[in-house]
Design an enzyme around this catalytic site. Structure first.
Site, PDB file in Angstrom:
ATOM      1  N   GLU A   1       0.885  -1.175   0.000  1.00 48.70           N
ATOM      2  CA  GLU A   1       0.000   0.000   0.000  1.00 48.70           C
ATOM      3  C   GLU A   1       0.913   1.212   0.000  1.00 48.70           C
ATOM      4  O   GLU A   1       1.503   1.550   1.027  1.00 48.70           O
ATOM      5  CB  GLU A   1      -0.893   0.003   1.251  1.00 48.70           C
ATOM      6  CG  GLU A   1      -1.948  -1.071   1.279  1.00 48.70           C
ATOM      7  CD  GLU A   1      -3.051  -0.861   0.258  1.00 48.70           C
ATOM      8  OE1 GLU A   1      -3.114   0.220  -0.346  1.00 48.70           O
ATOM      9  OE2 GLU A   1      -3.837  -1.805   0.057  1.00 48.70           O
TER      10      GLU A   1
ATOM     11  N   CYS B   1      -2.491   8.921   2.562  1.00 42.86           N
ATOM     12  CA  CYS B   1      -2.037   8.388   1.273  1.00 42.86           C
ATOM     13  C   CYS B   1      -2.941   8.812   0.129  1.00 42.86           C
ATOM     14  O   CYS B   1      -2.490   8.977  -0.991  1.00 42.86           O
ATOM     15  CB  CYS B   1      -1.930   6.877   1.338  1.00 42.86           C
ATOM     16  SG  CYS B   1      -3.441   6.086   1.881  1.00 42.86           S
TER      17      CYS B   1
END
Ligand code: NAD
Length: 532
Positions: free
Chosen positions: A276, A310
């Site tokens: 990720e 993110c």
């Protein structure tokens, strides 16, 4: 430095203190680092050291991996039914619910996140996520496949992978997302028979981990199923990624480090890898949008967790016909958001997580200015202590000295007049810095949005249904938000395209990351002629 076995942490604004173990959590025991390494937790709102806890060396990582392997061979991987796994995971969720306020307070002290947001958002979401995967624990099923209707069939079984190393970005797990971190360490993997070794590092995530490890023990998980070994810098992550007895690593962090993890996994035992990674997500405002709502979502997109997210919507593209009107609304949103100390209940965001991150964000702001972008809002430093990324003329001081921070209205640097080659447009900043540009046509907006090596999130606002279908198909991202932004759900997969990652978290899709499909071919009648 030798540490005492536990530490007492005063909670600001109360007579309360929270007692925490300082050791690494291996085999259900809190133990000091073999090499005596320690990490400091620093409060980013005051720059004061809160406490020190043990930091893992390579030897400690190996001990944690050995504990996980032993649990895999004996208890969890062998004798614990799905029903029992679900019971334990739900029990952990119950304990987190019981201690939700305390978890949020630790999180806030450690990384600056407002207690309110940690408690009602991230920790509540983590609890929900645990319950979601507890629900899956006894529902992992294979298939019966007809290969010949008289004498043969095949079965599939979903085997556990084994020992899983979970590595999280410290920023991720400390500042923004107990949720994702808990998903990684305490959600995935445990619903099935895999064991986890959690490594986090260096910047600050420590306190929450120590507390969660206590709760794991209290919930009654067998020894070795969950081990937590925070480390300094790359020590823990590199050791897990290259360890020959780790079967899978899941990493949350930057693309640069993700590449190193993959390389180490390939060079050691070709362990399974899920990543990720970073993003530079586009957010598009079309002229048909509800502009007031779109401004709320755009501001949330860049200001949530002070941009340390993110999926932060850090590139904003606004249709030229509504640009001026929209920018007035957006600046107003930024002005009215309170960025303050985490124990200020009005705060929607706090300081950035660490000195390193503070310097990094300010370097990007300076680079934006020097490359000729126009500062629309913000861009000046505060004078007080703490890792604040502050606005300029629009800030309204609301002093809270007893809390150790001043509390001001929104921190955001908003740049207009950008070009695609500027660093603030191309590179992930992980701070409240928004680059804004105009566009004329839908095609232009899509081209600008996709002009990146990342592909994590993307969002747009439009009230034209046909446009919604066209644009959501064309955007190159693992998640596309339409008329909203940054919303996740346990039932919906999340992950990156392009250089934003490999694999999916959440939903039934994440089950694939923690199971390995075995095919069993079964002959119950066919004879083999010889010679064949
Ligand atoms: P980072 O990659 O710099 O560091 C993450 C962690 O990786 C470090 O703390 C360390 O423990 C470990 N590490 C460092 N070098 C290593 C090595 N050589 N081998 C193994 N491990 C090593 O990330 P960061 O700056 O701390 O976090 C921010 C990044 O995380 C941003 O890019 C952000 O987008 C990303 N992120 C992604 C998601 C997602 O779900 N896609 C979520 C949160 C954060």
């Amino acid at each position: 430095m030798s540490l005492s076995a536990s530490v007492s942490i005063p909670v600001p604004g109360s007579n309360k203190s929270i007692s925490l173990p300082t050791g690494l959590f291996i085999n259900n025991e809190f133990v000091p680092s073999v090499d005596g390494l320690t990490i400091q937790s620093v409060n980013p709102a005051t720059e004061e050291v809160i406490c020190s806890v043990s930091a893992a060396s390579e030897k400690d990582i190996s001990a944690a991996v050995a504990a996980a392997r032993s649990a895999f061979k004996t208890t969890w991987g062998k004798n614990v039914t799905g029903v029992e796994r679900a019971r334990l995971i739900n029990k952990l969720a119950d304990l987190m619910e019981r201690d939700q306020q305390e978890l949020a307070e630790l999180e806030s002290l450690d990384n600056g996140k407002p207690v309110r947001i940690a408690r009602d958002g991230d920790i509540a979401d983590s609890i929900g996520c645990l319950r979601y995967y507890a629900g899956w624990a006894d529902k992992i099923v294979g298939q019966t496949i007809e290969v010949d209707n008289k004498t043969k069939l095949a079965l599939t079984r979903h085997d556990p992978i084994g020992v899983c190393g979970q590595m999280y970005s410290p920023l991720e797990l400390s500042y923004p997302d107990v949720g994702m971190e808990s998903r990684a360490c305490f959600g995935h993997g445990m619903y099935y028979r895999d064991e986890t070794v959690g490594n986090n590092s260096t910047v600050c995530p420590i306190l929450l981990h120590q507390k969660l490890s206590e709760l794991v023990k209290e919930a009654g998980f067998p020894a070795g199923v969950i081990n937590t070994v925070p480390s300094l810098g790359s020590i823990g992550g590199a050791a897990l990624a290259s360890h020959p007895d780790v079967d899978k690593v899941a990493f949350t962090g930057s693309t640069v480090t993700g590449r190193k993890i993959m390389e180490a996994a390939a060079k050691s035992n070709l362990k399974k890898v899920s990543l990720e990674l970073g993003g530079k997500s586009p957010h598009i405002i079309f002229e048909s949008a509800d502009l007031e709502q779109a401004a709320n979502w755009a501001a949330l997109g860049i200001l949530y967790n002070n941009g340390q997210d993110c999926t932060a919507g850090s590139r904003l593209y606004v249709q030229d016909t509504v640009y001026d009107k929209f920018m007035v609304l957006l600046v107003e949103k930024a002005k009215t958001l309170v960025v303050s100390h985490g124990f200020d209940e009005r705060a929607s965001a706090g300081p950035v997580v660490s000195k390193t991150q503070y310097e990094r964000v300010w370097n990007y702001i300076e680079s934006g200015k020097s490359e000729g972008a126009k500062v629309v809002f913000g861009g000046e430093k505060r004078k007080e202590r703490g890792y604040w990324v502050d606005p300029t003329s629009s800030s309204i001081p609301i002093s809270r000295p007893e809390m150790g921070g001043s509390g001001r209205d929104a921190d955001m640097s908003l740049f207009g007049g950008i070009t695609p080659t500027m660093k603030i447009v191309k590179e992930e900043i992980f701070g409240p810095v928004l680059a804004v540009a105009k566009f004329s046509t839908e095609e232009e907006a899509i081209a600008l949005a996709n002009e990146t090596s990342y592909g994590l999130g993307a969002g747009f606002h439009s009230n034209d249904a046909n446009q919604c279908m066209r644009v959501s198909s064309a955007l190159e991202a693992g998640t596309v938000w339409v008329n909203q932004y940054n919303i996740l759900n346990n039932n919906v997969p999340f992950g990156g395209k392009k250089q934003s990652g490999i694999g999916r978290e959440l939903g039934s899709y994440a089950l694939e990351e923690y199971t390995s499909v075995k095919a069993i071919h079964w002959n119950f009648g066919e004879k083999l002629d010889w010679p064949f």
